[in-house]
Scaffold this active site. Structure first.
Site, PDB file in Angstrom:
ATOM      1  N   HIS A  70      14.119  13.239  63.607  1.00  0.00           N
ATOM      2  CA  HIS A  70      15.364  13.113  62.859  1.00  0.00           C
ATOM      3  C   HIS A  70      15.135  12.244  61.626  1.00  0.00           C
ATOM      4  O   HIS A  70      14.186  11.446  61.570  1.00  0.00           O
ATOM      5  CB  HIS A  70      16.458  12.512  63.735  1.00  0.00           C
ATOM      6  CG  HIS A  70      16.917  13.437  64.811  1.00  0.00           C
ATOM      7  ND1 HIS A  70      17.953  13.133  65.661  1.00  0.00           N
ATOM      8  CD2 HIS A  70      16.495  14.678  65.178  1.00  0.00           C
ATOM      9  CE1 HIS A  70      18.146  14.142  66.495  1.00  0.00           C
ATOM     10  NE2 HIS A  70      17.275  15.084  66.229  1.00  0.00           N
ATOM     11  N   GLU A  72      16.712   9.662  60.518  1.00  0.00           N
ATOM     12  CA  GLU A  72      16.792   8.224  60.800  1.00  0.00           C
ATOM     13  C   GLU A  72      15.471   7.720  61.383  1.00  0.00           C
ATOM     14  O   GLU A  72      14.962   6.672  60.985  1.00  0.00           O
ATOM     15  CB  GLU A  72      17.910   7.911  61.805  1.00  0.00           C
ATOM     16  CG  GLU A  72      19.272   8.433  61.430  1.00  0.00           C
ATOM     17  CD  GLU A  72      19.562   9.803  62.031  1.00  0.00           C
ATOM     18  OE1 GLU A  72      18.823  10.773  61.718  1.00  0.00           O
ATOM     19  OE2 GLU A  72      20.513   9.911  62.801  1.00  0.00           O
ATOM     20  N   CYS A  98      22.385  10.447  66.454  1.00  0.00           N
ATOM     21  CA  CYS A  98      22.421  10.813  67.867  1.00  0.00           C
ATOM     22  C   CYS A  98      22.133   9.566  68.717  1.00  0.00           C
ATOM     23  O   CYS A  98      21.838   8.491  68.185  1.00  0.00           O
ATOM     24  CB  CYS A  98      21.384  11.896  68.158  1.00  0.00           C
ATOM     25  SG  CYS A  98      19.673  11.323  68.052  1.00  0.00           S
ATOM     26  N   CYS A 101      18.435   8.158  68.144  1.00  0.00           N
ATOM     27  CA  CYS A 101      18.279   7.463  66.862  1.00  0.00           C
ATOM     28  C   CYS A 101      19.097   6.169  66.849  1.00  0.00           C
ATOM     29  O   CYS A 101      18.660   5.173  66.270  1.00  0.00           O
ATOM     30  CB  CYS A 101      18.698   8.366  65.706  1.00  0.00           C
ATOM     31  SG  CYS A 101      17.490   9.684  65.384  1.00  0.00           S
TER      32      CYS A 101
END
Length: 143
Positions: A70, A72, A98, A101
């Site tokens: 992801h 992040e 999410c 993360c």
């Protein structure tokens, strides 16, 4: 910094995160992230595959591969390899984090998260708030 000035910076950094999302090779969803500390960008990221993998995020059924990172996570691991520290930083991300993360965000010392679109699950945002991290959704004023 006063509230109006902070909002102006938030809008500008979020616009930049949206531009950065365009670097992603993912077909289903492109997400960008910028990490800012003391009004300086100290890291960036977008969703994609780890270094050394083909820039292909989805299989033939348009399902994301489990190893896709992801935005992040990419920004956090990138700052970890630098001389910078995420401690006290703000993370701008085009989609709400999410759960996985969010755990990384908490552990990295990020104190503020500004996100654009709400992801279908909000458990990550709830975890961030529970940890005392300031979380702001910013979807207006960006176009």
């Amino acid at each position: 910094m006063n509230e109006a000035k902070q909002h102006q910076f938030d809008v500008r950094y979020m616009r930049m995160a949206r531009v950065w999302a365009g670097n992603s090779y993912c077909r289903r969803r492109q997400v960008g992230a910028l990490m800012v500390k003391n009004q300086m960008i100290i890291s960036d990221g977008f969703n994609g595959t780890p270094s050394g993998f083909d820039n292909n995020c989805e299989d033939e059924n348009n399902t994301s591969f489990p190893y896709v990172l992801h935005a992040e996570a990419n920004a956090i691991t990138k700052v970890a390899r630098s001389n910078n520290s995420a401690d006290g930083a703000t993370l701008y991300v085009t989609s709400s984090p999410c759960m996985e993360c969010s755990k990384l965000i908490i552990q990295s010392g990020i104190k503020r998260v500004v996100y654009g679109d709400a992801y279908r699950l909000q458990d990550g945002v709830e975890l961030l708030r529970k940890a005392g991290i300031e979380v702001i959704q910013l979807k207006d004023d960006l176009d």
